[in-house]
Scaffold this motif. Structure first.
Motif, PDB file in Angstrom:
ATOM      1  N   PRO A 175     -10.677 -82.328 -63.466  1.00  0.00           N
ATOM      2  CA  PRO A 175      -9.942 -83.574 -63.239  1.00  0.00           C
ATOM      3  C   PRO A 175      -9.195 -83.531 -61.906  1.00  0.00           C
ATOM      4  N   GLU A 176      -9.162 -84.660 -61.237  1.00  0.00           N
ATOM      5  CA  GLU A 176      -8.404 -84.753 -59.988  1.00  0.00           C
ATOM      6  C   GLU A 176      -6.933 -84.954 -60.342  1.00  0.00           C
ATOM      7  N   LEU A 177      -6.089 -84.123 -59.804  1.00  0.00           N
ATOM      8  CA  LEU A 177      -4.664 -84.160 -60.131  1.00  0.00           C
ATOM      9  C   LEU A 177      -3.870 -84.533 -58.886  1.00  0.00           C
ATOM     10  N   ILE A 178      -3.131 -85.637 -58.974  1.00  0.00           N
ATOM     11  CA  ILE A 178      -2.290 -86.116 -57.875  1.00  0.00           C
ATOM     12  C   ILE A 178      -0.859 -86.229 -58.419  1.00  0.00           C
ATOM     13  N   VAL A 179      -0.016 -85.297 -58.026  1.00  0.00           N
ATOM     14  CA  VAL A 179       1.336 -85.270 -58.596  1.00  0.00           C
ATOM     15  C   VAL A 179       2.371 -85.065 -57.508  1.00  0.00           C
ATOM     16  N   ASP A 180       3.570 -85.552 -57.798  1.00  0.00           N
ATOM     17  CA  ASP A 180       4.742 -85.291 -56.963  1.00  0.00           C
ATOM     18  C   ASP A 180       5.461 -84.080 -57.563  1.00  0.00           C
ATOM     19  N   ASN A 181       5.386 -82.950 -56.877  1.00  0.00           N
ATOM     20  CA  ASN A 181       5.936 -81.706 -57.418  1.00  0.00           C
ATOM     21  C   ASN A 181       7.455 -81.679 -57.456  1.00  0.00           C
ATOM     22  N   HIS A 182       8.114 -82.685 -56.909  1.00  0.00           N
ATOM     23  CA  HIS A 182       9.582 -82.702 -56.882  1.00  0.00           C
ATOM     24  C   HIS A 182      10.179 -83.509 -58.042  1.00  0.00           C
ATOM     25  N   ILE A 183       9.347 -84.011 -58.913  1.00  0.00           N
ATOM     26  CA  ILE A 183       9.853 -84.815 -60.032  1.00  0.00           C
ATOM     27  C   ILE A 183      10.521 -83.902 -61.057  1.00  0.00           C
ATOM     28  N   LEU A 184      11.763 -84.223 -61.414  1.00  0.00           N
ATOM     29  CA  LEU A 184      12.508 -83.495 -62.439  1.00  0.00           C
ATOM     30  C   LEU A 184      12.776 -84.443 -63.605  1.00  0.00           C
ATOM     31  N   LEU A 185      12.449 -83.996 -64.798  1.00  0.00           N
ATOM     32  CA  LEU A 185      12.578 -84.842 -65.982  1.00  0.00           C
ATOM     33  C   LEU A 185      13.362 -84.125 -67.071  1.00  0.00           C
ATOM     34  N   PRO A 186      14.050 -84.889 -67.929  1.00  0.00           N
ATOM     35  CA  PRO A 186      14.681 -84.269 -69.106  1.00  0.00           C
ATOM     36  C   PRO A 186      13.627 -83.611 -69.998  1.00  0.00           C
ATOM     37  N   VAL A 187      14.059 -82.661 -70.797  1.00  0.00           N
ATOM     38  CA  VAL A 187      13.118 -81.895 -71.609  1.00  0.00           C
ATOM     39  C   VAL A 187      12.316 -82.793 -72.537  1.00  0.00           C
ATOM     40  N   ASN A 188      12.984 -83.725 -73.230  1.00  0.00           N
ATOM     41  CA  ASN A 188      12.255 -84.559 -74.192  1.00  0.00           C
ATOM     42  C   ASN A 188      11.240 -85.460 -73.494  1.00  0.00           C
ATOM     43  N   VAL A 189      11.574 -85.960 -72.309  1.00  0.00           N
ATOM     44  CA  VAL A 189      10.648 -86.822 -71.558  1.00  0.00           C
ATOM     45  C   VAL A 189       9.477 -86.003 -71.043  1.00  0.00           C
ATOM     46  N   ARG A 190       9.774 -84.819 -70.518  1.00  0.00           N
ATOM     47  CA  ARG A 190       8.715 -83.932 -70.036  1.00  0.00           C
ATOM     48  C   ARG A 190       7.748 -83.584 -71.167  1.00  0.00           C
ATOM     49  N   HIS A 191       8.312 -83.288 -72.337  1.00  0.00           N
ATOM     50  CA  HIS A 191       7.474 -82.935 -73.487  1.00  0.00           C
ATOM     51  C   HIS A 191       6.585 -84.107 -73.889  1.00  0.00           C
ATOM     52  N   ALA A 192       7.143 -85.325 -73.874  1.00  0.00           N
ATOM     53  CA  ALA A 192       6.359 -86.504 -74.267  1.00  0.00           C
ATOM     54  C   ALA A 192       5.235 -86.763 -73.272  1.00  0.00           C
ATOM     55  N   PHE A 193       5.509 -86.698 -71.967  1.00  0.00           N
ATOM     56  CA  PHE A 193       4.461 -86.881 -70.956  1.00  0.00           C
ATOM     57  C   PHE A 193       3.355 -85.838 -71.131  1.00  0.00           C
ATOM     58  N   TYR A 194       3.757 -84.603 -71.372  1.00  0.00           N
ATOM     59  CA  TYR A 194       2.781 -83.516 -71.544  1.00  0.00           C
ATOM     60  C   TYR A 194       1.875 -83.781 -72.744  1.00  0.00           C
ATOM     61  N   ARG A 195       2.469 -84.170 -73.883  1.00  0.00           N
ATOM     62  CA  ARG A 195       1.673 -84.407 -75.082  1.00  0.00           C
ATOM     63  C   ARG A 195       0.754 -85.615 -74.919  1.00  0.00           C
ATOM     64  N   ILE A 196       1.228 -86.636 -74.222  1.00  0.00           N
ATOM     65  CA  ILE A 196       0.376 -87.813 -74.000  1.00  0.00           C
ATOM     66  C   ILE A 196      -0.829 -87.422 -73.137  1.00  0.00           C
TER      67      ILE A 196
END
Length: 311
Positions: free
Chosen positions: A205-226
């Motif tokens: 998969p082609e991955l295009i991300v902003d490596n400087h994004i900081l998220l709360p733990v619950n939000v990070r977990h939800a994005f990861y699971r989605i």
């Protein structure tokens, strides 16, 4: 403040003593000696004393009885309230015990389901990948003797499989250590998901991300699971040859987009397994107050958008 009973008792004692010590002298002054000496008069005198004493005692006892009845009524009300409170507490304790038992059962079921899921992933991903890698390694030995020019392609394929196996093992270790999701940033988690997908499916998969994004733990977990559920659905149903995952932040809004060029589907005609996966993604987005949008058409691929406002 002196109670009323004491005042009344004092008055009664004064009247009684006055009657006992002064009634004879007073009556002798009022009536004649001959009448005073009559026996029936003495009887009337004694009856009057008894009557007066009886009235005083009746008054005292009546007032005290009323107070005792009032006190008894108060005690009955308090006792009734206490019984109701005790009954409510017992009922609440029983309900709490039932809820605790159900919760423990659900936790046990959740642990068992998670173990089964990890076992399936270990079998489907790592075991099969290692089996394929072993088969390729054995075939390379034969190929080296017969068609050495094709060995390079086999080595590349073997390298891809081993990388995928390593990525799968990393993902399984993350699943076994939930705190790892809290410690690793989302771009790194998405990278490991892509490497694991590539190892299992042969498509990177082609991955295009902003490596400087900081998220709360619950939000990070939800994005990861989605993202994890989206890649699972693509692997099972999409037959895609190109996948793009992007993560960016603009004006306080974090947007994740997952697109594929697979066979797509009609939103009102979704298979049960895929429908369940879509529902899970929607629920995870709702849990973090994010916007979830899915677009798909037959033979036109599928796009998933998740937007979370950090403000």
């Amino acid at each position: 403040v002196i109670p009323f009973e004491i005042w009344l008792s004092g008055g009664y004692i004064i009247i009684a003593l006055t009657w006992i010590f002064a009634s004879d002298n007073i009556l002798k002054l009022i009536i004649s000696e001959s009448i005073y000496q009559l026996s029936y008069f003495q009887t009337i005198k004694g009856a009057g004393f008894v009557f007066t004493t009886g009235v005083m005692l009746w008054w005292l006892l009546r007032r005290k009885r009323l107070e005792l009845e009032e006190y008894a009524n108060t005690l009955r009300v308090v006792n009734q309230n206490l019984r109701q409170d005790i009954a409510e507490r017992e009922r609440a304790q029983k309900e709490l015990a039932v809820m605790t038992e159900r919760f423990e059962e659900r936790v046990a079921e959740g642990i068992q389901e998670e173990r089964q899921r990890l076992a399936r992933e270990l079998h489907d991903a790592v075991t099969q990948t290692m089996f394929s890698a072993n088969m390729i390694a054995e075939s390379l030995i034969v190929m080296w003797e017969r068609k050495p020019e094709q060995v390079l392609d086999g080595l590349k394929q073997l390298q891809q499989l081993t990388r995928g196996a390593v990525a799968d093992m990393r993902m399984l270790l993350i699943e076994l250590r939930p705190r790892a999701i809290e410690e690793i940033r989302l771009p790194q988690l998405l990278k490991q998901l892509c490497e694991s997908y590539a190892g299992r499916n042969g498509i990177v998969p082609e991955l295009i991300v902003d490596n400087h994004i900081l998220l709360p733990v619950n939000v990070r977990h939800a994005f990861y699971r989605i993202a994890q559920e989206a890649l699972n659905n693509i692997s099972k149903y999409a037959k895609a040859t190109r996948i793009t995952i992007s993560l960016e932040e603009k004006d306080g809004t974090v947007m994740m987009r997952i697109e594929d060029n697979g066979i797509g589907f009609e939103l009102d005609k979704v298979e049960d397994g895929a429908h369940f996966g879509l529902k899970i993604m929607q629920e995870r987005a709702q849990a973090m107050n994010a916007i979830f949008l899915l677009k798909s058409k037959p033979n036109h691929g599928t796009s998933i958008y998740v937007a979370w406002d950090s403000r």
